[in-house]
Scaffold this motif. Structure first.
Motif, PDB file in Angstrom:
ATOM      1  N   MET A   1      -0.693   5.939  -1.478  1.00  0.00           N
ATOM      2  CA  MET A   1       0.258   5.757  -0.390  1.00  0.00           C
ATOM      3  C   MET A   1       0.513   4.267  -0.192  1.00  0.00           C
ATOM      4  O   MET A   1      -0.418   3.470  -0.227  1.00  0.00           O
ATOM      5  N   HIS A   2       1.774   3.924  -0.014  1.00  0.00           N
ATOM      6  CA  HIS A   2       2.146   2.526   0.217  1.00  0.00           C
ATOM      7  C   HIS A   2       2.233   2.270   1.710  1.00  0.00           C
ATOM      8  O   HIS A   2       2.942   2.971   2.423  1.00  0.00           O
TER       9      HIS A   2
ATOM     10  N   THR B   1       3.873 -15.578   1.876  1.00  0.00           N
ATOM     11  CA  THR B   1       5.047 -15.774   1.018  1.00  0.00           C
ATOM     12  C   THR B   1       4.654 -15.891  -0.449  1.00  0.00           C
ATOM     13  O   THR B   1       5.350 -15.366  -1.320  1.00  0.00           O
ATOM     14  N   ALA B   2       3.555 -16.533  -0.741  1.00  0.00           N
ATOM     15  CA  ALA B   2       3.132 -16.717  -2.126  1.00  0.00           C
ATOM     16  C   ALA B   2       2.771 -15.395  -2.811  1.00  0.00           C
ATOM     17  O   ALA B   2       2.822 -15.300  -4.033  1.00  0.00           O
ATOM     18  N   TRP B   3       2.432 -14.374  -2.045  1.00  0.00           N
ATOM     19  CA  TRP B   3       2.021 -13.085  -2.621  1.00  0.00           C
ATOM     20  C   TRP B   3       3.117 -12.031  -2.584  1.00  0.00           C
ATOM     21  O   TRP B   3       2.933 -10.926  -3.069  1.00  0.00           O
ATOM     22  N   ARG B   4       4.269 -12.345  -1.987  1.00  0.00           N
ATOM     23  CA  ARG B   4       5.317 -11.337  -1.798  1.00  0.00           C
ATOM     24  C   ARG B   4       5.750 -10.673  -3.098  1.00  0.00           C
ATOM     25  O   ARG B   4       5.959  -9.469  -3.138  1.00  0.00           O
ATOM     26  N   GLY B   5       5.905 -11.425  -4.160  1.00  0.00           N
ATOM     27  CA  GLY B   5       6.339 -10.855  -5.440  1.00  0.00           C
ATOM     28  C   GLY B   5       5.331  -9.880  -6.014  1.00  0.00           C
ATOM     29  O   GLY B   5       5.698  -8.866  -6.604  1.00  0.00           O
ATOM     30  N   GLN B   6       4.057 -10.171  -5.846  1.00  0.00           N
ATOM     31  CA  GLN B   6       3.008  -9.321  -6.381  1.00  0.00           C
ATOM     32  C   GLN B   6       2.887  -8.009  -5.595  1.00  0.00           C
ATOM     33  O   GLN B   6       2.518  -6.988  -6.140  1.00  0.00           O
ATOM     34  N   TYR B   7       3.210  -8.034  -4.312  1.00  0.00           N
ATOM     35  CA  TYR B   7       3.025  -6.868  -3.461  1.00  0.00           C
ATOM     36  C   TYR B   7       4.325  -6.117  -3.156  1.00  0.00           C
ATOM     37  O   TYR B   7       4.333  -5.169  -2.392  1.00  0.00           O
ATOM     38  N   THR B   8       5.451  -6.542  -3.756  1.00  0.00           N
ATOM     39  CA  THR B   8       6.736  -5.892  -3.511  1.00  0.00           C
ATOM     40  C   THR B   8       7.178  -5.137  -4.752  1.00  0.00           C
ATOM     41  O   THR B   8       7.160  -5.674  -5.855  1.00  0.00           O
TER      42      THR B   8
ATOM     43  N   THR C   1       3.987  -4.085   0.134  1.00  0.00           N
ATOM     44  CA  THR C   1       3.143  -2.963   0.530  1.00  0.00           C
ATOM     45  C   THR C   1       1.758  -3.118  -0.082  1.00  0.00           C
ATOM     46  O   THR C   1       1.579  -3.806  -1.080  1.00  0.00           O
ATOM     47  N   VAL C   2       0.804  -2.468   0.544  1.00  0.00           N
ATOM     48  CA  VAL C   2      -0.562  -2.382   0.039  1.00  0.00           C
ATOM     49  C   VAL C   2      -0.808  -0.911  -0.254  1.00  0.00           C
ATOM     50  O   VAL C   2      -0.384  -0.038   0.497  1.00  0.00           O
ATOM     51  N   ILE C   3      -1.496  -0.610  -1.347  1.00  0.00           N
ATOM     52  CA  ILE C   3      -1.693   0.777  -1.759  1.00  0.00           C
ATOM     53  C   ILE C   3      -3.057   1.280  -1.308  1.00  0.00           C
ATOM     54  O   ILE C   3      -4.073   0.615  -1.471  1.00  0.00           O
ATOM     55  N   LEU C   4      -3.046   2.484  -0.753  1.00  0.00           N
ATOM     56  CA  LEU C   4      -4.267   3.209  -0.424  1.00  0.00           C
ATOM     57  C   LEU C   4      -4.339   4.401  -1.347  1.00  0.00           C
ATOM     58  O   LEU C   4      -3.440   5.239  -1.379  1.00  0.00           O
ATOM     59  N   GLU C   5      -5.399   4.473  -2.131  1.00  0.00           N
ATOM     60  CA  GLU C   5      -5.648   5.627  -2.988  1.00  0.00           C
ATOM     61  C   GLU C   5      -6.742   6.451  -2.320  1.00  0.00           C
ATOM     62  O   GLU C   5      -7.765   5.911  -1.914  1.00  0.00           O
ATOM     63  N   ALA C   6      -6.505   7.739  -2.180  1.00  0.00           N
ATOM     64  CA  ALA C   6      -7.480   8.585  -1.503  1.00  0.00           C
ATOM     65  C   ALA C   6      -7.539   9.958  -2.155  1.00  0.00           C
ATOM     66  O   ALA C   6      -6.548  10.448  -2.693  1.00  0.00           O
TER      67      ALA C   6
ATOM     68  N   PHE D   1      -9.735   3.938  -1.904  1.00  0.00           N
ATOM     69  CA  PHE D   1      -9.658   2.653  -2.578  1.00  0.00           C
ATOM     70  C   PHE D   1      -8.435   1.953  -2.007  1.00  0.00           C
ATOM     71  O   PHE D   1      -7.317   2.449  -2.126  1.00  0.00           O
ATOM     72  N   PHE D   2      -8.631   0.833  -1.333  1.00  0.00           N
ATOM     73  CA  PHE D   2      -7.569   0.219  -0.544  1.00  0.00           C
ATOM     74  C   PHE D   2      -7.357  -1.226  -0.935  1.00  0.00           C
ATOM     75  O   PHE D   2      -8.294  -1.910  -1.308  1.00  0.00           O
ATOM     76  N   GLY D   3      -6.131  -1.677  -0.847  1.00  0.00           N
ATOM     77  CA  GLY D   3      -5.844  -3.087  -0.994  1.00  0.00           C
ATOM     78  C   GLY D   3      -5.186  -3.505  -2.281  1.00  0.00           C
ATOM     79  O   GLY D   3      -5.024  -4.685  -2.537  1.00  0.00           O
ATOM     80  N   LEU D   4      -4.768  -2.566  -3.113  1.00  0.00           N
ATOM     81  CA  LEU D   4      -4.119  -2.924  -4.367  1.00  0.00           C
ATOM     82  C   LEU D   4      -2.698  -3.424  -4.115  1.00  0.00           C
ATOM     83  O   LEU D   4      -2.045  -2.994  -3.165  1.00  0.00           O
ATOM     84  N   PRO D   5      -2.208  -4.305  -4.967  1.00  0.00           N
ATOM     85  CA  PRO D   5      -0.833  -4.783  -4.793  1.00  0.00           C
ATOM     86  C   PRO D   5       0.169  -3.636  -4.846  1.00  0.00           C
ATOM     87  O   PRO D   5       0.048  -2.725  -5.665  1.00  0.00           O
ATOM     88  N   GLY D   6       1.179  -3.683  -3.999  1.00  0.00           N
ATOM     89  CA  GLY D   6       2.172  -2.625  -3.915  1.00  0.00           C
ATOM     90  C   GLY D   6       3.101  -2.535  -5.105  1.00  0.00           C
ATOM     91  O   GLY D   6       3.860  -1.585  -5.224  1.00  0.00           O
ATOM     92  N   SER D   7       3.072  -3.521  -6.006  1.00  0.00           N
ATOM     93  CA  SER D   7       3.944  -3.474  -7.170  1.00  0.00           C
ATOM     94  C   SER D   7       3.389  -2.576  -8.270  1.00  0.00           C
ATOM     95  O   SER D   7       4.070  -2.311  -9.249  1.00  0.00           O
TER      96      SER D   7
END
Length: 181
Positions: free
Chosen positions: A116-117, A125-132, A140-145, A157-163
């Motif tokens: 789930m995103h 701002t420096a992380w926007r590309g990695q998490y978009t 977004t941040v991904i939650l795997e459950a 498992f929480f906190g993975l980049p949304g990309s």
């Protein structure tokens, strides 16, 4: 969320923490009910709203709303972590196998895995590309459950980049390390 589950959580919280019971405030007016305090916490979690967004709906200040959310999360973990946030034992695995086979007709299934995103509005701002990701348009941040029908969360498992896509999330997750090893 079903009404029965909501009232069960609200009653358990009221029994654990006096904050969740209705009591008079400093002016001797009746304060908020248990249901109002739980509603504001769940609405913040479900709709990813800020604390002052609910002030017109529930007539609750941002400070009280934030405290409701903090105490709700803290006490839910305290109340339910031993039962619902643990690895399954042999008996639990058998019960899960039987329940899923009876419900879905698929033998050997423990639970449903999903990613789930969650929107991350204060992403640096420096992380926007990695998490978009393109289909979301915002970080977004991904939650795997993995959860079963009886509300037992046996993996998160929480906190993975949304990309990332779901396969990349599974590759980074520790869910299959017990199976592989």
């Amino acid at each position: 969320m079903s009404r029965r589950l909501f009232t069960r959580i609200a009653n358990d919280l009221a029994g654990l923490d006096p904050f969740f019971t209705q009591r008079p405030d400093a002016r001797n007016y009746e304060g908020f009910t248990t249901l109002q305090k739980c509603t504001t916490a769940i609405r913040q979690l479900a709709y990813v709203t800020v604390a002052d967004a609910l002030d017109e709906y529930l007539q609750m200040s941002a400070r009280t709303t934030r405290e409701c959310l903090y105490r709700f999360c803290h006490n839910v973990v305290k109340l339910y972590s031993k039962k619902y946030l643990r690895k399954p034992n042999a008996y639990d695995v058998q019960q899960l196998y039987q329940a899923h086979e009876a419900r879905h007709g698929f033998p050997g299934m423990l639970g449903s895995i999903d990613c789930m995103h969650w929107g991350w509005h204060n992403c640096p701002t420096a992380w926007r590309g990695q998490y978009t990701r393109g289909d979301h348009g915002y970080p977004t941040v991904i939650l795997e459950a993995v959860a079963s029908q009886d509300l037992w969360i046996w993996h998160s498992f929480f906190g993975l980049p949304g990309s990332l896509n779901d396969l990349n999330v599974l590759y980074q997750s520790a869910i299959f390390t017990d199976v592989v090893m």
